[in-house]
Write a protein that holds these residues in place. Structure first.
Motif, PDB file in Angstrom:
ATOM      1  N   THR A 117     -34.315  82.541  32.749  1.00  0.00           N
ATOM      2  CA  THR A 117     -34.430  82.930  34.155  1.00  0.00           C
ATOM      3  C   THR A 117     -33.489  82.115  35.030  1.00  0.00           C
ATOM      4  OG1 THR A 117     -36.240  81.347  34.441  1.00  0.00           O
ATOM      5  CG2 THR A 117     -36.836  83.630  33.944  1.00  0.00           C
ATOM      6  N   LYS A 118     -33.114  82.720  36.160  1.00  0.00           N
ATOM      7  CA  LYS A 118     -32.427  82.003  37.228  1.00  0.00           C
ATOM      8  C   LYS A 118     -33.392  81.898  38.407  1.00  0.00           C
ATOM      9  CE  LYS A 118     -28.753  84.716  37.421  1.00  0.00           C
ATOM     10  NZ  LYS A 118     -27.385  85.209  37.778  1.00  0.00           N
ATOM     11  N   VAL A 119     -33.095  81.014  39.337  1.00  0.00           N
ATOM     12  CA  VAL A 119     -33.998  80.781  40.472  1.00  0.00           C
ATOM     13  C   VAL A 119     -34.063  82.003  41.379  1.00  0.00           C
ATOM     14  CG1 VAL A 119     -34.317  79.448  42.598  1.00  0.00           C
ATOM     15  CG2 VAL A 119     -33.739  78.279  40.472  1.00  0.00           C
ATOM     16  N   ILE A 120     -35.294  82.329  41.773  1.00  0.00           N
ATOM     17  CA  ILE A 120     -35.522  83.352  42.807  1.00  0.00           C
ATOM     18  C   ILE A 120     -36.368  82.712  43.902  1.00  0.00           C
ATOM     19  CG2 ILE A 120     -36.591  85.561  43.403  1.00  0.00           C
ATOM     20  CD1 ILE A 120     -36.123  86.505  40.572  1.00  0.00           C
ATOM     21  N   ARG A 121     -35.935  82.839  45.136  1.00  0.00           N
ATOM     22  CA  ARG A 121     -36.696  82.380  46.295  1.00  0.00           C
ATOM     23  C   ARG A 121     -36.831  83.522  47.292  1.00  0.00           C
ATOM     24  NH1 ARG A 121     -37.513  76.926  46.655  1.00  0.00           N
ATOM     25  NH2 ARG A 121     -36.353  75.643  45.142  1.00  0.00           N
ATOM     26  N   ASP A 122     -37.937  83.505  48.039  1.00  0.00           N
ATOM     27  CA  ASP A 122     -38.098  84.545  49.063  1.00  0.00           C
ATOM     28  C   ASP A 122     -37.369  84.127  50.335  1.00  0.00           C
ATOM     29  OD1 ASP A 122     -39.687  82.680  50.353  1.00  0.00           O
ATOM     30  OD2 ASP A 122     -41.579  83.677  49.873  1.00  0.00           O
ATOM     31  N   SER A 123     -37.491  84.934  51.378  1.00  0.00           N
ATOM     32  CA  SER A 123     -36.752  84.677  52.616  1.00  0.00           C
ATOM     33  C   SER A 123     -37.218  83.414  53.329  1.00  0.00           C
ATOM     34  CB  SER A 123     -36.887  85.879  53.558  1.00  0.00           C
ATOM     35  OG  SER A 123     -38.260  86.167  53.800  1.00  0.00           O
ATOM     36  N   ALA A 124     -38.412  82.901  52.956  1.00  0.00           N
ATOM     37  CA  ALA A 124     -38.918  81.655  53.533  1.00  0.00           C
ATOM     38  C   ALA A 124     -38.611  80.462  52.631  1.00  0.00           C
ATOM     39  CB  ALA A 124     -40.418  81.754  53.778  1.00  0.00           C
ATOM     40  N   LEU A 127     -40.390  79.204  46.297  1.00  0.00           N
ATOM     41  CA  LEU A 127     -39.960  79.452  44.924  1.00  0.00           C
ATOM     42  C   LEU A 127     -40.781  80.575  44.310  1.00  0.00           C
ATOM     43  CD1 LEU A 127     -38.166  78.579  42.523  1.00  0.00           C
ATOM     44  CD2 LEU A 127     -40.021  77.028  41.841  1.00  0.00           C
ATOM     45  N   ILE A 128     -40.102  81.605  43.868  1.00  0.00           N
ATOM     46  CA  ILE A 128     -40.761  82.731  43.206  1.00  0.00           C
ATOM     47  C   ILE A 128     -40.602  82.621  41.695  1.00  0.00           C
ATOM     48  CG2 ILE A 128     -40.858  85.239  42.985  1.00  0.00           C
ATOM     49  CD1 ILE A 128     -41.753  84.166  45.704  1.00  0.00           C
ATOM     50  N   GLN A 129     -39.421  82.228  41.274  1.00  0.00           N
ATOM     51  CA  GLN A 129     -39.145  82.119  39.836  1.00  0.00           C
ATOM     52  C   GLN A 129     -38.285  80.880  39.580  1.00  0.00           C
ATOM     53  OE1 GLN A 129     -37.949  85.545  37.055  1.00  0.00           O
ATOM     54  NE2 GLN A 129     -35.968  84.622  37.522  1.00  0.00           N
ATOM     55  N   PRO A 130     -38.744  79.961  38.742  1.00  0.00           N
ATOM     56  CA  PRO A 130     -37.927  78.785  38.417  1.00  0.00           C
ATOM     57  C   PRO A 130     -36.844  79.140  37.414  1.00  0.00           C
ATOM     58  CG  PRO A 130     -39.968  78.715  37.169  1.00  0.00           C
ATOM     59  CD  PRO A 130     -40.064  79.928  38.079  1.00  0.00           C
ATOM     60  N   ALA A 131     -35.882  78.285  37.298  1.00  0.00           N
ATOM     61  CA  ALA A 131     -34.812  78.498  36.322  1.00  0.00           C
ATOM     62  C   ALA A 131     -35.207  77.922  34.975  1.00  0.00           C
ATOM     63  CB  ALA A 131     -33.523  77.835  36.805  1.00  0.00           C
ATOM     64  N   GLY A 132     -34.602  78.476  33.929  1.00  0.00           N
ATOM     65  CA  GLY A 132     -34.729  77.890  32.603  1.00  0.00           C
ATOM     66  C   GLY A 132     -35.865  78.378  31.740  1.00  0.00           C
ATOM     67  N   LEU A 133     -36.602  79.387  32.181  1.00  0.00           N
ATOM     68  CA  LEU A 133     -37.682  79.938  31.352  1.00  0.00           C
ATOM     69  C   LEU A 133     -37.108  80.921  30.347  1.00  0.00           C
ATOM     70  CD1 LEU A 133     -40.387  80.666  34.101  1.00  0.00           C
ATOM     71  CD2 LEU A 133     -40.132  78.609  32.697  1.00  0.00           C
ATOM     72  N   TYR A 134     -37.572  80.850  29.106  1.00  0.00           N
ATOM     73  CA  TYR A 134     -37.132  81.805  28.093  1.00  0.00           C
ATOM     74  C   TYR A 134     -37.810  83.149  28.344  1.00  0.00           C
ATOM     75  CZ  TYR A 134     -34.922  78.329  25.000  1.00  0.00           C
ATOM     76  OH  TYR A 134     -34.090  77.375  24.469  1.00  0.00           O
ATOM     77  N   THR A 138     -35.264  92.319  29.207  1.00  0.00           N
ATOM     78  CA  THR A 138     -35.766  93.294  30.186  1.00  0.00           C
ATOM     79  C   THR A 138     -36.600  92.638  31.284  1.00  0.00           C
ATOM     80  OG1 THR A 138     -37.764  93.715  28.859  1.00  0.00           O
ATOM     81  CG2 THR A 138     -35.829  95.089  28.415  1.00  0.00           C
ATOM     82  N   HIS A 139     -36.622  91.340  31.306  1.00  0.00           N
ATOM     83  CA  HIS A 139     -37.480  90.612  32.254  1.00  0.00           C
ATOM     84  C   HIS A 139     -37.083  90.897  33.705  1.00  0.00           C
ATOM     85  CE1 HIS A 139     -39.716  87.332  34.143  1.00  0.00           C
ATOM     86  NE2 HIS A 139     -38.594  87.037  34.791  1.00  0.00           N
ATOM     87  N   SER A 140     -38.099  91.055  34.554  1.00  0.00           N
ATOM     88  CA  SER A 140     -37.889  91.171  36.000  1.00  0.00           C
ATOM     89  C   SER A 140     -39.081  90.530  36.710  1.00  0.00           C
ATOM     90  CB  SER A 140     -37.731  92.635  36.428  1.00  0.00           C
ATOM     91  OG  SER A 140     -38.927  93.350  36.157  1.00  0.00           O
ATOM     92  N   MET A 141     -38.926  90.242  37.969  1.00  0.00           N
ATOM     93  CA  MET A 141     -39.987  89.627  38.770  1.00  0.00           C
ATOM     94  C   MET A 141     -40.242  90.483  40.007  1.00  0.00           C
ATOM     95  SD  MET A 141     -42.136  87.132  39.181  1.00  0.00           S
ATOM     96  CE  MET A 141     -41.552  85.881  38.033  1.00  0.00           C
ATOM     97  N   ARG A 146     -42.403  89.274  53.087  1.00  0.00           N
ATOM     98  CA  ARG A 146     -42.548  89.813  54.439  1.00  0.00           C
ATOM     99  C   ARG A 146     -43.024  91.264  54.423  1.00  0.00           C
ATOM    100  NH1 ARG A 146     -37.416  87.272  57.895  1.00  0.00           N
ATOM    101  NH2 ARG A 146     -38.029  85.078  57.621  1.00  0.00           N
ATOM    102  N   GLY A 147     -43.990  91.501  53.570  1.00  0.00           N
ATOM    103  CA  GLY A 147     -44.602  92.822  53.516  1.00  0.00           C
ATOM    104  C   GLY A 147     -43.859  93.842  52.691  1.00  0.00           C
ATOM    105  N   VAL A 148     -42.709  93.438  52.147  1.00  0.00           N
ATOM    106  CA  VAL A 148     -41.905  94.374  51.357  1.00  0.00           C
ATOM    107  C   VAL A 148     -41.965  93.958  49.885  1.00  0.00           C
ATOM    108  CG1 VAL A 148     -39.607  95.323  50.956  1.00  0.00           C
ATOM    109  CG2 VAL A 148     -40.365  94.790  53.295  1.00  0.00           C
ATOM    110  N   THR A 149     -42.316  94.907  49.037  1.00  0.00           N
ATOM    111  CA  THR A 149     -42.362  94.639  47.607  1.00  0.00           C
ATOM    112  C   THR A 149     -40.946  94.686  47.034  1.00  0.00           C
ATOM    113  OG1 THR A 149     -44.569  95.613  47.412  1.00  0.00           O
ATOM    114  CG2 THR A 149     -43.277  95.397  45.383  1.00  0.00           C
ATOM    115  N   THR A 150     -40.595  93.613  46.371  1.00  0.00           N
ATOM    116  CA  THR A 150     -39.239  93.482  45.841  1.00  0.00           C
ATOM    117  C   THR A 150     -39.281  93.193  44.354  1.00  0.00           C
ATOM    118  OG1 THR A 150     -38.452  92.588  47.956  1.00  0.00           O
ATOM    119  CG2 THR A 150     -37.057  92.209  46.011  1.00  0.00           C
ATOM    120  N   THR A 151     -38.419  93.817  43.614  1.00  0.00           N
ATOM    121  CA  THR A 151     -38.292  93.553  42.181  1.00  0.00           C
ATOM    122  C   THR A 151     -36.872  93.105  41.886  1.00  0.00           C
ATOM    123  OG1 THR A 151     -39.965  95.206  41.584  1.00  0.00           O
ATOM    124  CG2 THR A 151     -38.436  94.516  39.853  1.00  0.00           C
ATOM    125  N   LYS A 152     -36.762  91.965  41.239  1.00  0.00           N
ATOM    126  CA  LYS A 152     -35.451  91.433  40.887  1.00  0.00           C
ATOM    127  C   LYS A 152     -35.418  91.059  39.412  1.00  0.00           C
ATOM    128  CE  LYS A 152     -33.843  89.462  45.279  1.00  0.00           C
ATOM    129  NZ  LYS A 152     -33.381  88.205  45.947  1.00  0.00           N
TER     130      LYS A 152
END
Length: 217
Positions: A117-124, A127-134, A138-141, A146-152
């Motif tokens: 994984t690479k780091v994912i942070r929200d607009s604030a 931390l949503i997703q830390p880096a370095g997880l195996y 097909t992995h996504s988060m 802010r009320g909007v559902t996001t998939t990355k």
């Protein structure tokens, strides 16, 4: 300062020399006696200095740099609980290249070993997703920002070459016992390297093994 082997106690071992008598013994160092750091010392970060082994540096070179005595390489190894230097100390560039050539083909080194994984942070900036997880390819988060559902899908592939390089580089991070604690460490070693009274006890620095070739009455 003495080397590690001078700290080891002795034991009388049944002689296997060609001209030895059945009752002959030889005195050898007890290589099975091993020192480990005291928990109260090893568990305190203030007793150590973080260090990253550079390039092809060997334990004796690190010992000289920090203690002014290359013979104290065993202190560097013992304080990092390193027993098998070949496997637990970082390989130098030539040894690492030889290791890779013996284990992989050129094509295999470019193949994907795993995904991380690479780091994912929200607009604030949470931390949503830390880096370095195996993870798998097909992995996504999915998260709400802010009320909007996001998939990355923020992942990166790691080749066999990079994986092996990472493993070797991880071994570069060691702890160096502070110089002012060396005398305390040596006293602890002296206390550890003594024998307690037993059937094989001769002195606190010498014991004798049983001779299987002599049958007791």
């Amino acid at each position: 300062m003495s080397n590690y082997f001078s700290k080891l106690p002795d034991f009388n071992y049944v002689s296997r020399l060609p001209d030895a008598k059945i009752s002959d013994y030889i005195t050898v160092k007890n290589l099975f006696k091993r020192a480990v750091m005291r928990d109260d010392v090893y568990g305190s970060l203030v007793n150590f200095e973080k260090y990253s082994v550079q390039g092809d540096e060997r334990p004796d070179q690190v010992a000289y740099e920090f203690y002014g005595d290359s013979a104290l390489d065993w202190v560097v190894l013992t304080t990092n609980n390193i027993v098998h230097v070949r496997d637990e100390w970082p390989m130098g560039s030539q040894d690492f290249l030889t290791y890779l050539n013996q284990k992989y083909t050129a094509q295999e080194l470019t193949n994907i070993h795993h995904y991380e994984t690479k780091v994912i942070r929200d607009s604030a900036n949470n931390l949503i997703q830390p880096a370095g997880l195996y993870v798998d390819s097909t992995h996504s988060m999915t998260y709400v920002d802010r009320g909007v559902t996001t998939t990355k899908s923020e992942i990166t592939s790691v080749s066999f070459l990079q994986h092996e390089t990472n493993l070797n580089d991880e071994k570069r991070n060691i702890n160096i016992l502070r110089r002012e604690l060396l005398d305390t460490f040596f006293r602890d070693i002296e206390n550890i390297m003594v024998y307690k009274e037993s059937r094989q006890f001769v002195t606190d620095k010498l014991k004798v093994t049983e001779n299987p070739r002599i049958i007791s009455p």
